[in-house]
Write a protein that holds these residues in place. Sequence first.
Motif, short mmCIF file in Angstrom:
data_model
loop_
_atom_site.label_atom_id
_atom_site.label_comp_id
_atom_site.label_asym_id
_atom_site.label_seq_id
_atom_site.Cartn_x
_atom_site.Cartn_y
_atom_site.Cartn_z
N TYR A 116 11.98 -6.11 -3.37
CA TYR A 116 11.51 -6.01 -2.00
C TYR A 116 11.25 -4.58 -1.57
O TYR A 116 10.91 -4.33 -0.40
CB TYR A 116 12.53 -6.64 -1.04
N SER A 117 11.38 -3.64 -2.49
CA SER A 117 11.19 -2.23 -2.15
C SER A 117 9.75 -1.96 -1.72
O SER A 117 8.79 -2.49 -2.29
CB SER A 117 11.53 -1.35 -3.35
N LEU A 118 9.61 -1.12 -0.69
CA LEU A 118 8.30 -0.69 -0.22
C LEU A 118 8.05 0.77 -0.58
O LEU A 118 7.18 1.42 0.00
CB LEU A 118 8.19 -0.89 1.29
N ALA A 119 8.82 1.28 -1.52
CA ALA A 119 8.68 2.68 -1.94
C ALA A 119 7.27 2.95 -2.43
O ALA A 119 6.70 2.19 -3.21
CB ALA A 119 9.69 3.01 -3.04
N GLY A 120 6.68 4.04 -1.95
CA GLY A 120 5.33 4.41 -2.33
C GLY A 120 4.25 3.69 -1.55
O GLY A 120 3.06 3.96 -1.75
N LYS A 121 4.62 2.77 -0.65
CA LYS A 121 3.64 2.03 0.14
C LYS A 121 3.42 2.72 1.49
O LYS A 121 4.30 3.41 2.01
CB LYS A 121 4.12 0.60 0.41
N THR A 122 2.26 2.52 2.04
CA THR A 122 1.93 3.04 3.37
C THR A 122 1.63 1.88 4.30
O THR A 122 0.86 0.98 3.96
CB THR A 122 0.71 3.98 3.31
N ALA A 123 2.27 1.91 5.47
CA ALA A 123 2.12 0.82 6.43
C ALA A 123 1.54 1.32 7.74
O ALA A 123 1.91 2.39 8.22
CB ALA A 123 3.48 0.17 6.69
N ILE A 124 0.64 0.54 8.31
CA ILE A 124 0.17 0.76 9.68
C ILE A 124 0.87 -0.26 10.57
O ILE A 124 0.88 -1.46 10.26
CB ILE A 124 -1.36 0.60 9.79
N ALA B 88 12.97 0.53 3.96
CA ALA B 88 12.60 -0.10 2.69
C ALA B 88 11.75 0.82 1.82
O ALA B 88 11.40 0.46 0.69
CB ALA B 88 11.84 -1.40 2.95
N GLY B 89 11.39 2.00 2.35
CA GLY B 89 10.70 3.00 1.55
C GLY B 89 9.28 3.30 1.94
O GLY B 89 8.64 4.18 1.34
N ALA B 90 8.72 2.61 2.94
CA ALA B 90 7.32 2.81 3.32
C ALA B 90 7.15 4.03 4.23
O ALA B 90 8.05 4.37 4.99
CB ALA B 90 6.78 1.57 4.01
N SER B 91 5.98 4.64 4.14
CA SER B 91 5.57 5.62 5.13
C SER B 91 4.85 4.86 6.24
O SER B 91 4.03 3.98 5.96
CB SER B 91 4.62 6.66 4.52
N VAL B 92 5.15 5.19 7.49
CA VAL B 92 4.67 4.40 8.63
C VAL B 92 3.75 5.22 9.52
O VAL B 92 4.08 6.33 9.93
CB VAL B 92 5.85 3.87 9.47
N SER C 31 6.29 -7.04 1.06
CA SER C 31 6.55 -6.59 -0.30
C SER C 31 5.66 -7.28 -1.32
O SER C 31 5.02 -8.30 -1.03
CB SER C 31 8.01 -6.84 -0.67
N GLU C 32 5.65 -6.74 -2.54
CA GLU C 32 4.90 -7.37 -3.62
C GLU C 32 5.51 -8.71 -4.00
O GLU C 32 4.83 -9.58 -4.57
CB GLU C 32 4.85 -6.44 -4.83
N ALA C 33 6.80 -8.91 -3.69
CA ALA C 33 7.46 -10.19 -4.00
C ALA C 33 6.85 -11.33 -3.21
O ALA C 33 6.92 -12.49 -3.63
CB ALA C 33 8.95 -10.09 -3.70
#
Length: 253
Positions: free
Chosen positions: A7-15, A34-38, A232-234
């Motif tokens: 469920y990690s969002l590391a390296g992901k970018t979220a709006i 969870a690791g996302a940049s927001v 997440s990718e899951a």
Amino acid sequence: MPLLPQYSLAGKTAILYSAGGDEAPFLAQALAEAGASVFAICRRQETLDAVSESLSNEPGRHSGVAAVIDSKGAVDAAMAEFRGRHERVDILVNDGRSMFARAAKEIWLDDWDEVQSRNVRSTFLISQAVGSEMIGQGYGRIVNIISGLAERGMINGSAFSVSQAGLLALTRSLAVEWGQHNIRVNAIGVGWTTAEDIPVEEQRQEQLVRYIPVRQKGQPRDIGPLLVYLCSEACDYTTGQPVYVDGGLNAHP
């Protein structure tokens, strides 16, 4: 909150788009934890300030802009701000729950149009812009935060309820249209919440709370774990679904 690796969002970018709901800082924090940049797009400056404050101690590249998204030009300007800071977008979270309550016979047409613009029009415009980028990259996760009134009626709630039903229909339609591009589109339905730590026994003095099957209001943090999963990718075989975090309200007769 504890985070499973899948469920990690590391390296992901979220709006994160907020039409004005109080949960925006909690949503942003859940994504960041969870690791996302927001990158936040908020209709009100005070909402953006609250989101920025909630992310001040979280690692990642966080920023945002206050903008009224009522036209293609407005969303293009907001996306230009985003592209100045990030190369791609993996996640879009739309919180189109700007509340409006008035008896149906007293609603002016301008009021009706304003509610639909704040909640539905803006969400569509942002989803259209971000979705186009997600189609090009062959990946994306979109989560629309909606009210349980998308599927229920309420006195003095016609204009708001219609806007929420529109968001639910948009969720399902985009899920069907964009599923082939590895884009998953879901909704989280929210009931009555409070950010205050009110003792349960005190809450139960309210008639409203006694109507909720679990006999207490929710907390904004209740949404976080589900939001992270859906982003997440899951979340690969779940799309077009509203999931209600509402203490059982949507199951109530």
